[in-house]
Write a protein that holds these residues in place. Structure first.
Motif, PDB file in Angstrom:
ATOM      1  N   ASP A  96       0.839  -1.215   0.000  1.00  0.00           N
ATOM      2  CA  ASP A  96       0.000   0.000   0.000  1.00  0.00           C
ATOM      3  C   ASP A  96       0.869   1.257   0.000  1.00  0.00           C
ATOM      4  O   ASP A  96       0.586   2.221  -0.709  1.00  0.00           O
ATOM      5  N   SER A 179      -8.768   3.619   2.124  1.00  0.00           N
ATOM      6  CA  SER A 179      -8.533   2.211   1.795  1.00  0.00           C
ATOM      7  C   SER A 179      -9.813   1.564   1.293  1.00  0.00           C
ATOM      8  O   SER A 179      -9.792   0.744   0.400  1.00  0.00           O
ATOM      9  N   SER A 184      -8.044  -0.617  -5.130  1.00  0.00           N
ATOM     10  CA  SER A 184      -6.872   0.191  -4.754  1.00  0.00           C
ATOM     11  C   SER A 184      -7.318   1.444  -4.019  1.00  0.00           C
ATOM     12  O   SER A 184      -8.397   1.976  -4.285  1.00  0.00           O
TER      13      SER A 184
END
Length: 586
Positions: A96, A179, A184
């Motif tokens: 991430d 998130s 994504s």
């Protein structure tokens, strides 16, 4: 002075009510305090240091750290040169971080400690855009954030004035990556004007001022606590940062705050601990405790229940609830709750104990507050998220979706014009994805997430959150997810509150072995069956839970079932426990 950008808040506080403890945090067992002047001086030096590193307007700087004064001073340092901060949760994955650094084109990263430094080094491997990584703690082999401050220390802060003046309310202040529960992360572009409109819109409803202290423990990387930081700055409230979530109870007693923000989960834990202590009492003390609790559960902010109820409640406050207030430090004027739905019984009990919980609602894309319940009982309706704040419009679409319009709506999703157009319609209404209704035409009640509602094979729509909140009222249920898309009936995956279960077993004289063994015992399954039947009594026939399965382990951020905001990732859980879910329908 005129406040038109977020960085104007520092000189405003310095001019109107300079605080000796503008920010404070515990270092090696002692509270270290920074005055408003200290914060302004450090932010100035940091701004000048960033300029010397070659950074300027619209350059992205990431901050990855738990809450601490350095976070705030870095934030203001970035803003003053027209830079854009990219805050990130310390709990997310290396993948991430890598995605966000690339997408946002981050140039410099500030991290808290050794562990996060290692994660960021791994994430930036082979990445040319990230030029420098600085740490707040001293880390072997890493550059310390004080090096940036030293770079700018002997420079003239007057150099910053034209740069600060060149920042407009429409300039992006921060890029916050949400998130979500799927796909994504998306970068939400929030401007100085977005955040200031939210600060200005909530100021009239805040019952604290420059004589008061706040304890902060919700992550600053989330927009809820971030907006509150700016609100506290605006009105001169001193901010004390908790050492960690685990130490919140201890820090509440030390700091004795007048206000703090929380998510419902933490209030649920406080309540469960109080009830567990009540269950340990015996005789008259136990009877008094549950008499007070029963009174509290009947409390209503908008209904006077007569002199006899009020007389009893006054006595309950002296004998029982005063101890609850002491546990929160003894000074709490208000608690602001957001991020998820607060169970009405919790609001009732805390209000009855003179602990006023102001439940609000909003999203990252709305900077974040859309509506909030007020501090005055007559403007607070339990079971709703309150009325829209000043400057914010709310309406309910034909399909029940909550829409909002106003200066608080984001500029858009970074580099995602199609998704921006999907979220904000041609008339400027932001589509929240939540289903709700307006009670009395003004109190907003959220009933579910539009995407989370599902249809049974009988064609009935089920709103899982409503049922989940009902089930979580049980002291033996910690987490729950309702399932049943396309099936004949609704079922549930249940994670017990193992502390609550231990108390129940002790009370019933059932020997407790391990969590996994206990949830397989017939007498324990019976207990949960009764809890589910109790919740079913208040549901429509088609909503009732027909089957359930108990799970031996909590869902966590680390194990991937929860978002950093502690929302359940429904798809992840549905995939992970597919066989168990299928077994309820085979």
């Amino acid at each position: 002075m005129n406040i038109s950008r977020i960085h104007d808040l520092l000189p405003h506080q310095l001019q109107k009510y300079p605080q000796p403890d503008c920010l404070a945090a515990k270092v090696n067992g002692d509270w270290v305090k920074y005055s408003t002047q200290d914060v302004q001086d450090t932010a100035n030096s940091l701004s000048l240091g960033l300029l010397k590193l070659g950074l300027g307007k619209n350059d992205k700087v990431a901050i990855i750290s738990m809450n601490r004064p350095e976070w705030v001073m870095t934030d203001f340092g970035i803003q003053q040169i027209g830079g854009i901060s990219v805050p990130m949760y310390p709990t997310i994955t290396v993948e991430d971080y890598r995605y966000i650094f690339n997408d946002a084109e981050v140039k410099v990263v500030f991290v808290a400690d050794q562990e996060l430094y290692n994660k960021v080094v791994a994430a930036t491997m082979g990445m040319e855009s990230v030029k420098e990584i600085y740490t707040f703690d001293k880390v072997q082999g890493a550059k310390h954030w004080s090096e940036v401050i030293e770079l700018g220390k002997n420079d003239d802060p007057a150099k910053l004035e034209p740069l600060k003046a060149a920042v407009t309310p429409d300039d992006i202040l921060t890029l916050i990556y949400t998130s979500g529960t799927t796909g994504s992360p998306k970068g939400v572009m929030l401007t100085h004007g977005n955040l200031l409109s939210n600060v200005t819109g909530t100021v009239p409803y805040v019952p604290v001022d420059n004589r008061h202290r706040a304890l902060s423990f919700l992550p600053l990387s989330h927009i809820f606590e971030r907006m509150l930081l700016y609100l506290y700055m605006r009105i001169g409230v001193s901010i004390y940062y908790a050492e960690s979530i685990e130490k919140v109870a201890e820090n509440l007693k030390e700091v004795q705050p007048h206000v703090f923000t929380t998510v419902p989960r933490l209030l649920e834990k406080v309540y469960d601990k109080i009830v567990a202590k009540g269950l340990e009492l015996t005789g008259i003390k136990r009877r008094l405790f549950f008499w007070a609790l029963e009174l509290g559960l009947k409390y209503d902010t908008r209904e006077d229940q007569g002199w006899w109820y009020n007389k009893q409640l006054s006595l309950a406050n002296k004998l029982i609830f005063s101890k609850w207030r002491e546990a929160l430090g003894g000074n709490v004027i208000a608690i602001v709750s957001g991020g998820a739905a607060l169970q009405p019984r919790l609001a009732r009990v805390f209000w009855s104990a003179n602990i006023r919980v102001m439940e609000g609602y909003g999203l990252t894309e709305t900077s974040p507050v859309i509506a909030v319940n007020r501090w005055e009982p007559e403007n607070n309706m339990i079971g709703t998220v309150g009325m829209a704040i000043d400057g914010v419009e709310v309406k309910i679409a034909d399909d029940g979706e909550v829409l909002s319009r106003g200066p608080h709506i984001m500029k858009g999703y970074y580099k995602k014009p199609e998704q921006t157009a999907e979220a904000i319609d041609a008339d400027g209404w932001f589509h929240t994805g939540d289903i709700g209704e307006l009670i009395e035409g003004k109190f907003l009640k959220i009933t579910d997430r539009k995407k989370e509602m599902f249809k049974t094979s009988g064609g009935k729509y089920i709103a899982p959150q409503l049922i989940e909140n009902k089930l979580k009222e049980s002291v033996v249920i910690e987490q729950v997810m309702v399932v049943g898309e396309g099936q004949k009936y609704a079922s549930a995956l249940v994670v017990p509150s193992f502390l609550g279960l231990q108390d129940y077993c002790q009370f019933k004289g059932i020997p407790y072995t391990t969590d996994a063994e206990m949830i397989a015992k017939p007498e324990i399954i019976d207990k949960f069956q009764r809890e589910i039947e109790k919740a079913n009594e208040n549901l429509a026939q088609y909503e009732t839970i027909k089957k359930f399965r108990l799970l031996p382990k909590m869902w966590t951020i680390e194990s991937g079932e929860l978002t950093p905001k502690l929302s359940v990732k429904r798809r992840v859980i549905a995939t992970k426990f597919k066989d168990l879910i299928d077994s309820m329908y085979s």
